[in-house]
Design an enzyme around this catalytic site. Structure first.
Site, short mmCIF file in Angstrom:
data_model
loop_
_atom_site.label_atom_id
_atom_site.label_comp_id
_atom_site.label_asym_id
_atom_site.label_seq_id
_atom_site.Cartn_x
_atom_site.Cartn_y
_atom_site.Cartn_z
N SER A 145 0.86 -1.18 0.00
CA SER A 145 0.00 0.00 0.00
C SER A 145 0.89 1.23 0.00
CB SER A 145 -0.86 0.02 1.26
OG SER A 145 -1.48 1.29 1.42
N TYR A 158 -1.13 -0.93 10.28
CA TYR A 158 -1.29 -1.22 8.85
C TYR A 158 -0.05 -0.73 8.09
CZ TYR A 158 -3.55 -1.20 4.19
OH TYR A 158 -3.88 -1.39 2.87
P1 NDP Z 1 -11.34 -6.31 -0.41
O1 NDP Z 1 -11.79 -6.19 1.00
O2 NDP Z 1 -12.17 -5.73 -1.51
O3 NDP Z 1 -11.07 -7.86 -0.75
C1 NDP Z 1 -10.31 -8.61 0.14
C2 NDP Z 1 -10.29 -10.06 -0.32
O4 NDP Z 1 -9.48 -10.81 0.58
C3 NDP Z 1 -11.66 -10.71 -0.29
O5 NDP Z 1 -11.71 -11.69 -1.29
C4 NDP Z 1 -11.69 -11.32 1.10
O6 NDP Z 1 -12.63 -12.38 1.20
C5 NDP Z 1 -10.26 -11.82 1.24
N1 NDP Z 1 -9.78 -11.94 2.62
C6 NDP Z 1 -9.79 -10.98 3.58
N2 NDP Z 1 -9.25 -11.46 4.71
C7 NDP Z 1 -8.89 -12.74 4.46
C8 NDP Z 1 -8.28 -13.76 5.23
N3 NDP Z 1 -7.94 -13.57 6.52
N4 NDP Z 1 -8.05 -14.96 4.64
C9 NDP Z 1 -8.39 -15.18 3.37
N5 NDP Z 1 -8.98 -14.27 2.58
C10 NDP Z 1 -9.22 -13.05 3.13
O7 NDP Z 1 -9.86 -5.70 -0.40
P2 NDP Z 1 -9.02 -4.87 -1.49
O8 NDP Z 1 -9.14 -5.51 -2.82
O9 NDP Z 1 -9.33 -3.44 -1.34
O10 NDP Z 1 -7.55 -5.08 -0.92
C11 NDP Z 1 -6.64 -6.04 -1.41
C12 NDP Z 1 -5.24 -5.67 -0.96
O11 NDP Z 1 -4.93 -4.36 -1.45
C13 NDP Z 1 -5.06 -5.59 0.56
O12 NDP Z 1 -3.81 -6.11 0.92
C14 NDP Z 1 -5.12 -4.11 0.86
O13 NDP Z 1 -4.42 -3.77 2.02
C15 NDP Z 1 -4.45 -3.57 -0.38
N6 NDP Z 1 -4.77 -2.16 -0.62
C16 NDP Z 1 -6.03 -1.75 -0.96
C17 NDP Z 1 -6.29 -0.41 -1.16
C18 NDP Z 1 -7.64 0.10 -1.53
O14 NDP Z 1 -7.81 1.32 -1.58
N7 NDP Z 1 -8.62 -0.76 -1.78
C19 NDP Z 1 -5.23 0.61 -1.03
C20 NDP Z 1 -3.94 0.07 -0.71
C21 NDP Z 1 -3.74 -1.26 -0.52
P3 NDP Z 1 -13.28 -12.81 2.65
O15 NDP Z 1 -13.51 -11.53 3.42
O16 NDP Z 1 -14.54 -13.51 2.28
O17 NDP Z 1 -12.28 -13.70 3.30
#
Ligand code: NDP
Length: 256
Positions: A145, A158
């Site tokens: 991030s 974070y």
């Molecule tokens: P979302 O919340 O849209 O999607 C997250 C995905 O990860 C879902 O499929 C969720 O499914 C899964 N997930 C979450 N926790 C777990 C777990 N413990 N085990 C297995 N699966 C898990 O997130 P984003 O797409 O926004 O984020 C993806 C990455 O990008 C992250 O690392 C985030 O920190 C990073 N990021 C995002 C930004 C943004 O603005 N969106 C900015 C900077 C970085 P489920 O909950 O059903 O398990």
């Protein structure tokens, strides 16, 4: 094989049912990769698997909470059996956040954020190493991030997990180059996913983000997954140890 195709390759993407992970699964599959993904919600995972099958994508999936060491071991055993012990691509995408002033974090929140964001990525790299090496051509991409590059209001734990992923990218790139494994990192800025949906309702915050962002908008998940996919292509074969921000220019714009 073409420099712009992933045909014949195998990929493991964590957290592929929504957001950046979902976009990455779909783009890797479009480029010809066979993909395995995971999430915690079985119903949503099965729904996605059905959608992907109907689009002709080769994607399998298993339920896994990546914050659990035991479940990570099971996930990699599953990937190994699906891919016959050979993995070309590992995308460490799962990441969660709890936003608080530093003095308010509990010990439990610290452990959960560290386990989910950092320890999971670290351990999955360890577990994937023999499979990546066996493939003869491995590529790891971390999703960190911009909060791991600069200070943001996103909270210090974070930021620390993402900063550590950025450093790990450099360590593993150097350590595993001899095994033909490249390691890179994509650092997204504000991207429209389920993760940031609550933020989009805060008009003041949206204004602050947009005014700071030269491209004057939030990013889309596909604008992140396209770089993730590029870094895995043969076309990127001389790129390793790099952290690239996909943030509409936000982190280079100090004084808007
Ligand atoms: P979302 O919340 O849209 O999607 C997250 C995905 O990860 C879902 O499929 C969720 O499914 C899964 N997930 C979450 N926790 C777990 C777990 N413990 N085990 C297995 N699966 C898990 O997130 P984003 O797409 O926004 O984020 C993806 C990455 O990008 C992250 O690392 C985030 O920190 C990073 N990021 C995002 C930004 C943004 O603005 N969106 C900015 C900077 C970085 P489920 O909950 O059903 O398990």
């Amino acid at each position: 094989t073409s420099r712009w195709s992933l045909s014949g390759t195998t990929a493991l993407v964590t957290g592929g049912t929504r957001g950046i992970g979902q976009a990455t699964v779909e783009e890797l599959a479009e480029m010809g990769a066979t993909v395995h993904t995971c999430s915690r919600n079985e119903e949503e995972l099965n729904q996605r698997l059905k959608e992907w099958e109907s689009k002709g994508f080769k994607v399998s999936g298993s339920v896994c909470d990546v914050s659990s060491r035991e479940q990570r071991v099971q996930l990699m055993e599953k990937a190994s059996s699906v891919f016959d012990g050979k993995l070309n691509i590992l995308i460490n995408n799962v990441g969660i956040n709890v936003w608080k002033p530093t003095v308010d974090y509990t010990a439990e929140e610290y452990s959960t954020l560290m386990a989910t964001n950092l320890e999971s990525s670290y351990h999955l790299c360890q577990l994937a190493h023999p499979l990546l090496k066996a493939s003869g051509n491995g590529s790891i991409v971390f999703i960190s991030s911009i909060a791991g590059v600069v200070h943001m209001f996103s909270g210090s734990i974070y930021g620390a997990t993402k900063g550590a992923m950025n450093q790990l990218t450099k360590n593993l790139a150097c350590e595993w180059a001899k095994d033909n494994i490249r390691v890179n990192c994509v650092a997204p800025g504000f991207t429209k996913t389920s993760n940031v949906k609550p933020l989009l309702e805060d008009k003041d915050l949206v204004d602050r983000v947009v005014s700071r962002t030269p491209l004057k908008r939030f990013g889309e998940a596909q604008e992140v997954s396209s770089l993730v996919t590029f870094l895995c292509l043969p076309a990127a074969s001389y790129i390793t140890g790099q952290i690239v921000c996909v943030d509409g220019g936000m982190t280079v714009n100090v004084f808007p």
